[in-house]
Write a protein that holds these residues in place. Structure first.
Motif, PDB file in Angstrom:
ATOM      1  N   LEU A   1       0.820  -1.209   0.000  1.00  0.00           N
ATOM      2  CA  LEU A   1       0.000   0.000   0.000  1.00  0.00           C
ATOM      3  C   LEU A   1       0.854   1.258   0.000  1.00  0.00           C
ATOM      4  N   LEU A   2       1.992   1.226   0.685  1.00  0.00           N
ATOM      5  CA  LEU A   2       2.878   2.382   0.742  1.00  0.00           C
ATOM      6  C   LEU A   2       3.682   2.561  -0.536  1.00  0.00           C
ATOM      7  N   ALA A   3       4.170   1.448  -1.086  1.00  0.00           N
ATOM      8  CA  ALA A   3       5.090   1.523  -2.224  1.00  0.00           C
ATOM      9  C   ALA A   3       4.386   1.942  -3.511  1.00  0.00           C
ATOM     10  N   VAL A   4       3.154   1.509  -3.703  1.00  0.00           N
ATOM     11  CA  VAL A   4       2.456   1.792  -4.960  1.00  0.00           C
ATOM     12  C   VAL A   4       1.042   2.298  -4.634  1.00  0.00           C
ATOM     13  N   PRO A   5       0.948   3.535  -4.123  1.00  0.00           N
ATOM     14  CA  PRO A   5      -0.376   4.031  -3.704  1.00  0.00           C
ATOM     15  C   PRO A   5      -1.346   4.241  -4.863  1.00  0.00           C
ATOM     16  N   ASP A   6      -0.813   4.339  -6.094  1.00  0.00           N
ATOM     17  CA  ASP A   6      -1.676   4.562  -7.254  1.00  0.00           C
ATOM     18  C   ASP A   6      -1.878   3.297  -8.079  1.00  0.00           C
TER      19      ASP A   6
END
Length: 257
Positions: free
Chosen positions: A214-219
């Protein structure tokens, strides 16, 4: 592509279900296969009464609306409809045996808790299961969790195939303690098999695997994770990563074994 195996979508009378049907219809069109819409209905088969008849009428009405949604999103896709007697979990798990993919709806973050049907089907289906929240459109890269296990290898292959079809990048994410190796060396092998695909590795230290994704690829447009096995009990079989992502991700989540 596997045109002989349909995309199976569970149907309910909800906005989340409609979002899942749209996503499933696009998948069926891209894969060149049929979309099978399934609505499970529990009836009193020993002594059916007026309520059971009303349930069946409602079930067929919900399916017709779902089929309209699918045809509007993906004109030309063959849409099949079925009402099956029994519990949603049992009927969906049975249908998964002949499907290339199972697609289910979920309220997404901020909505009601993820239901037991979603958790148990994601844990027990023999094919990949994608859970689609009824949220905004998703346009970013595909994120995949990797921990060097067999199931995460299957998840990585699924993510790479999806990314190739869509022409989008892949972010391979691993949650590591300080000093532990990241996924870069492992994905170099896959990069040679998919030379036209942008594949990057990212390590997120000192957090859970779900939090790392969730943090690394929020989009992310899609998050893909493996699961630890197959069985009837949710949670322990699905694993904490998959369960947490199904509850908190704002984009579709694919659970692959």
């Amino acid at each position: 592509m596997t045109p002989d195996r349909p995309v199976l979508a569970g149907v309910a009378a909800s906005a989340a279900s409609s979002a899942a049907i749209r996503w499933a219809a696009q998948q069926a069109r891209r894969r060149g296969t049929a979309l099978h819409l399934l609505h499970a209905c529990e009836l009193d088969v020993v002594s059916p009464g007026p309520r059971d008849e009303l349930r069946l009428v409602h079930a067929h009405r919900v399916l017709r609306r779902a089929a309209d949604v699918a045809r509007q999103r993906a004109p030309g896709v063959r849409v099949e409809q079925a009402v099956r007697l029994g519990t949603a979990v049992d009927r969906l798990l049975a249908g998964a045996a002949g499907a290339v993919l199972v697609v289910l709806g979920s309220p997404g973050p901020g909505g009601p808790p993820v239901g037991s049907v979603v958790l148990r089907v994601a844990a027990g289906a023999v094919c990949p299961v994608v859970v689609v929240p009824g949220q905004r459109p998703w346009t970013g890269p595909i994120a995949v969790g990797h921990d060097a296990s067999v199931s995460s290898g299957h998840a990585l292959r699924f993510a790479l195939e999806e990314a190739t079809a869509l022409g989008v990048p892949v972010r391979v994410v691993r949650a590591c303690r300080p000093g532990e190796p990241g996924p870069a060396a492992h994905i170099a092998v896959w990069a040679r098999k998919y030379p036209g695909l942008e594949i990057t590795a990212q390590v997120v230290p000192d957090v859970s695997a779900s939090r790392a994704l969730l943090l690394a690829v929020p989009d992310a447009r899609l998050i893909v994770v493996g699961t630890r096995g197959r069985g009837p009990v949710a949670g322990g079989v699905l694993g904490s990563t998959g369960s947490a992502l199904l509850a908190h991700a704002a984009c579709p989540v694919a659970v692959v074994r």
